[in-house]
Design a protein around this motif. Structure first.
Motif, PDB file in Angstrom:
ATOM      1  N   LYS A 151       0.831  -1.201   0.000  1.00 41.62           N
ATOM      2  CA  LYS A 151       0.000   0.000   0.000  1.00 41.62           C
ATOM      3  C   LYS A 151       0.868   1.255   0.000  1.00 41.62           C
ATOM      4  O   LYS A 151       0.584   2.225  -0.724  1.00 41.62           O
ATOM      5  N   LEU A 152       1.928   1.261   0.796  1.00 38.59           N
ATOM      6  CA  LEU A 152       2.844   2.405   0.802  1.00 38.59           C
ATOM      7  C   LEU A 152       3.449   2.618  -0.583  1.00 38.59           C
ATOM      8  O   LEU A 152       3.545   3.755  -1.066  1.00 38.59           O
ATOM      9  N   ALA A 153       3.855   1.533  -1.224  1.00 37.97           N
ATOM     10  CA  ALA A 153       4.421   1.639  -2.571  1.00 37.97           C
ATOM     11  C   ALA A 153       3.393   2.202  -3.548  1.00 37.97           C
ATOM     12  O   ALA A 153       3.715   3.049  -4.397  1.00 37.97           O
ATOM     13  N   GLU A 154       2.165   1.745  -3.433  1.00 37.06           N
ATOM     14  CA  GLU A 154       1.093   2.245  -4.302  1.00 37.06           C
ATOM     15  C   GLU A 154       0.913   3.754  -4.142  1.00 37.06           C
ATOM     16  O   GLU A 154       0.770   4.491  -5.131  1.00 37.06           O
ATOM     17  N   LEU A 155       0.947   4.236  -2.905  1.00 37.73           N
ATOM     18  CA  LEU A 155       0.779   5.668  -2.652  1.00 37.73           C
ATOM     19  C   LEU A 155       1.949   6.470  -3.214  1.00 37.73           C
ATOM     20  O   LEU A 155       1.764   7.545  -3.790  1.00 37.73           O
ATOM     21  N   ILE A 156       3.167   5.951  -3.047  1.00 42.49           N
ATOM     22  CA  ILE A 156       4.349   6.649  -3.564  1.00 42.49           C
ATOM     23  C   ILE A 156       4.306   6.725  -5.085  1.00 42.49           C
ATOM     24  O   ILE A 156       4.538   7.785  -5.684  1.00 42.49           O
ATOM     25  N   LEU A 157       4.005   5.615  -5.729  1.00 42.70           N
ATOM     26  CA  LEU A 157       3.957   5.593  -7.194  1.00 42.70           C
ATOM     27  C   LEU A 157       2.882   6.535  -7.733  1.00 42.70           C
ATOM     28  O   LEU A 157       3.043   7.132  -8.802  1.00 42.70           O
ATOM     29  N   ARG A 158       1.809   6.680  -6.985  1.00 46.92           N
ATOM     30  CA  ARG A 158       0.731   7.566  -7.413  1.00 46.92           C
ATOM     31  C   ARG A 158       1.164   9.033  -7.401  1.00 46.92           C
ATOM     32  O   ARG A 158       0.725   9.829  -8.237  1.00 46.92           O
ATOM     33  N   GLU A 159       2.029   9.387  -6.453  1.00 47.04           N
ATOM     34  CA  GLU A 159       2.397  10.793  -6.264  1.00 47.04           C
ATOM     35  C   GLU A 159       3.742  11.168  -6.868  1.00 47.04           C
ATOM     36  O   GLU A 159       4.056  12.351  -6.975  1.00 47.04           O
ATOM     37  N   LEU A 160       4.544  10.181  -7.263  1.00 50.89           N
ATOM     38  CA  LEU A 160       5.914  10.453  -7.707  1.00 50.89           C
ATOM     39  C   LEU A 160       6.112   9.910  -9.122  1.00 50.89           C
ATOM     40  O   LEU A 160       6.489   8.752  -9.311  1.00 50.89           O
ATOM     41  N   PRO A 161       5.865  10.733 -10.137  1.00 43.48           N
ATOM     42  CA  PRO A 161       5.889  10.248 -11.524  1.00 43.48           C
ATOM     43  C   PRO A 161       7.213   9.631 -11.958  1.00 43.48           C
ATOM     44  O   PRO A 161       7.227   8.758 -12.836  1.00 43.48           O
ATOM     45  N   ARG A 162       8.335  10.063 -11.371  1.00 41.21           N
ATOM     46  CA  ARG A 162       9.616   9.520 -11.830  1.00 41.21           C
ATOM     47  C   ARG A 162       9.838   8.078 -11.371  1.00 41.21           C
ATOM     48  O   ARG A 162      10.765   7.415 -11.838  1.00 41.21           O
ATOM     49  N   LYS A 163       9.023   7.596 -10.446  1.00 42.72           N
ATOM     50  CA  LYS A 163       9.052   6.181 -10.080  1.00 42.72           C
ATOM     51  C   LYS A 163       7.912   5.491 -10.824  1.00 42.72           C
ATOM     52  O   LYS A 163       6.739   5.756 -10.578  1.00 42.72           O
ATOM     53  N   ARG A 164       8.270   4.612 -11.740  1.00 43.83           N
ATOM     54  CA  ARG A 164       7.265   3.996 -12.606  1.00 43.83           C
ATOM     55  C   ARG A 164       6.769   2.647 -12.097  1.00 43.83           C
ATOM     56  O   ARG A 164       5.666   2.220 -12.426  1.00 43.83           O
ATOM     57  N   THR A 165       7.595   1.973 -11.308  1.00 47.20           N
ATOM     58  CA  THR A 165       7.218   0.649 -10.828  1.00 47.20           C
ATOM     59  C   THR A 165       7.952   0.353  -9.533  1.00 47.20           C
ATOM     60  O   THR A 165       8.951   1.007  -9.206  1.00 47.20           O
ATOM     61  N   ALA A 166       7.462  -0.635  -8.792  1.00 48.51           N
ATOM     62  CA  ALA A 166       8.118  -1.071  -7.559  1.00 48.51           C
ATOM     63  C   ALA A 166       8.774  -2.421  -7.794  1.00 48.51           C
ATOM     64  O   ALA A 166       8.290  -3.235  -8.584  1.00 48.51           O
ATOM     65  N   SER A 167       9.879  -2.666  -7.090  1.00 53.95           N
ATOM     66  CA  SER A 167      10.601  -3.922  -7.259  1.00 53.95           C
ATOM     67  C   SER A 167      11.180  -4.374  -5.927  1.00 53.95           C
ATOM     68  O   SER A 167      11.590  -3.553  -5.101  1.00 53.95           O
ATOM     69  N   VAL A 178      12.705   2.989 -10.577  1.00 52.91           N
ATOM     70  CA  VAL A 178      12.185   1.861  -9.804  1.00 52.91           C
ATOM     71  C   VAL A 178      12.175   2.206  -8.314  1.00 52.91           C
ATOM     72  O   VAL A 178      13.175   2.690  -7.770  1.00 52.91           O
ATOM     73  N   LEU A 179      11.058   1.964  -7.672  1.00 55.80           N
ATOM     74  CA  LEU A 179      10.925   2.117  -6.222  1.00 55.80           C
ATOM     75  C   LEU A 179      11.293   0.792  -5.570  1.00 55.80           C
ATOM     76  O   LEU A 179      10.660  -0.230  -5.833  1.00 55.80           O
ATOM     77  N   HIS A 180      12.319   0.817  -4.723  1.00 56.97           N
ATOM     78  CA  HIS A 180      12.746  -0.431  -4.094  1.00 56.97           C
ATOM     79  C   HIS A 180      11.952  -0.690  -2.818  1.00 56.97           C
ATOM     80  O   HIS A 180      11.830   0.177  -1.950  1.00 56.97           O
ATOM     81  N   VAL A 181      11.410  -1.900  -2.710  1.00 50.77           N
ATOM     82  CA  VAL A 181      10.639  -2.342  -1.547  1.00 50.77           C
ATOM     83  C   VAL A 181      11.290  -3.619  -1.035  1.00 50.77           C
ATOM     84  O   VAL A 181      11.381  -4.609  -1.761  1.00 50.77           O
ATOM     85  N   SER A 182      11.755  -3.606   0.202  1.00 52.23           N
ATOM     86  CA  SER A 182      12.447  -4.776   0.742  1.00 52.23           C
ATOM     87  C   SER A 182      11.779  -5.244   2.028  1.00 52.23           C
ATOM     88  O   SER A 182      11.022  -4.508   2.664  1.00 52.23           O
ATOM     89  N   ALA A 183      12.067  -6.490   2.403  1.00 54.26           N
ATOM     90  CA  ALA A 183      11.429  -7.095   3.572  1.00 54.26           C
ATOM     91  C   ALA A 183      12.400  -8.003   4.294  1.00 54.26           C
ATOM     92  O   ALA A 183      13.257  -8.638   3.669  1.00 54.26           O
ATOM     93  N   SER A 184      12.259  -8.063   5.611  1.00 53.91           N
ATOM     94  CA  SER A 184      13.012  -9.003   6.441  1.00 53.91           C
ATOM     95  C   SER A 184      12.035  -9.794   7.293  1.00 53.91           C
ATOM     96  O   SER A 184      11.002  -9.269   7.715  1.00 53.91           O
ATOM     97  N   ARG A 185      12.365 -11.052   7.546  1.00 50.21           N
ATOM     98  CA  ARG A 185      11.550 -11.912   8.395  1.00 50.21           C
ATOM     99  C   ARG A 185      12.433 -12.533   9.466  1.00 50.21           C
ATOM    100  O   ARG A 185      13.482 -13.108   9.154  1.00 50.21           O
ATOM    101  N   GLY A 186      11.991 -12.430  10.721  1.00 53.20           N
ATOM    102  CA  GLY A 186      12.772 -13.019  11.796  1.00 53.20           C
ATOM    103  C   GLY A 186      12.132 -12.802  13.147  1.00 53.20           C
ATOM    104  O   GLY A 186      11.396 -11.827  13.359  1.00 53.20           O
ATOM    105  N   GLY A 187      12.390 -13.711  14.048  1.00 47.98           N
ATOM    106  CA  GLY A 187      11.919 -13.564  15.417  1.00 47.98           C
ATOM    107  C   GLY A 187      10.418 -13.424  15.509  1.00 47.98           C
ATOM    108  O   GLY A 187       9.661 -14.047  14.767  1.00 47.98           O
ATOM    109  N   GLU A 188       9.975 -12.569  16.435  1.00 47.87           N
ATOM    110  CA  GLU A 188       8.546 -12.366  16.678  1.00 47.87           C
ATOM    111  C   GLU A 188       8.152 -10.903  16.485  1.00 47.87           C
ATOM    112  O   GLU A 188       7.229 -10.408  17.135  1.00 47.87           O
TER     113      GLU A 188
END
Length: 245
Positions: A151-167, A178-188
């Motif tokens: 959802k955050l990526a969707e909002l950024i792409l909507r408002e920032l024309p120079r970012k055309r896609t998220a990856s 390209v808007l970079h979206v990263s994730a970490s998984r660990g613990g609780e």
């Protein structure tokens, strides 16, 4: 205002948190459905006013169909079912039902959405400022990136024309559009979302850090109370706008 009676679908961490908070706040929980006791018919929803679904993405179409057929309102906090959203919108209109959905029901996350949207709009005129985001969750979480990150990526792409896609790519140089979206998984870890804005001489970080699941449960109960007497297909942000004027 009389509190709606609730049927809960999904009895994992969030389902248990919602049940606990609902009972403390005076809501009646008329039924709880889980993997060991799945929802199978409209008759099982007879005593409820609102169905609250925090289950798994693949269960959402089935739950939604039964809730709409039973004439019950629906709150969806499950993520990963976005491909079904427009079909559910159509079904909600056809049945005259009421649905509220969100990738995250925490009030603070709704504030983060607003701030990030404003920030993206602001730096659209400042080419030296880049933006990217990272989220962290417990090792049991099924989807990555999280629904909130998407959802955050969707909002950024909507408002920032120079970012055309998220990856989510992690290898090689990243193109400027390209808007970079990263994730970490660990613990609780319950959930942390950080949006970074970086320029040659400074940086800004916008962070939401969940301290307990109660914040998500409180938002879901607020949505259930609001939709109980309404028709339509709403995102949680629509509920807050209506309540706050």
């Amino acid at each position: 205002m009389e509190l709606p009676r609730l049927a809960l679908v999904g009895y994992g961490r969030m389902g248990r948190e919602i049940e606990s908070l609902a009972r403390r706040r005076g809501f009646a929980v008329t039924a709880i459905f889980s993997r060991s006791r799945p929802l199978t018919s409209v008759q099982e929803l007879t005593e409820a006013d609102v169905v609250v679904d925090f289950s798994v993405a693949e269960a959402v179409p089935h739950t939604a169909q039964l809730a709409l057929q039973a004439g019950k309102r629906l709150v969806i906090g499950t993520t990963g079912w976005e491909a079904y959203r427009e079909e559910l919108r159509r079904q909600t209109d056809a049945w005259g039902g009421g649905v509220v959905y969100a990738s995250n029901f925490a009030i603070g996350v709704q504030l983060l959405y607003h701030l990030v949207q404003q920030a993206a709009r602001f730096i659209a005129r400042m080419p030296d400022y880049d933006i990217f985001l990272h989220e962290i969750h417990h090792r049991h979480k099924r989807d990555a990136p999280s629904g909130t990150a998407r959802k955050l990526a969707e909002l950024i792409l909507r408002e920032l024309p120079r970012k055309r896609t998220a990856s989510t790519a992690t290898e090689g140089p990243l193109p400027e559009d390209v808007l970079h979206v990263s994730a970490s998984r660990g613990g609780e870890v319950i959930g942390t979302h950080t949006v970074y804005i970086d320029a040659p001489g400074e940086s800004v970080e916008l962070i939401h850090r969940a301290k307990s699941r109660e914040s998500f449960a409180a938002g879901a109960l607020l949505a259930a109370q609001w939709i109980a007497s309404r028709q339509g297909f709403y995102e949680f942000s629509d509920v807050l706008r209506a309540l706050l004027g």
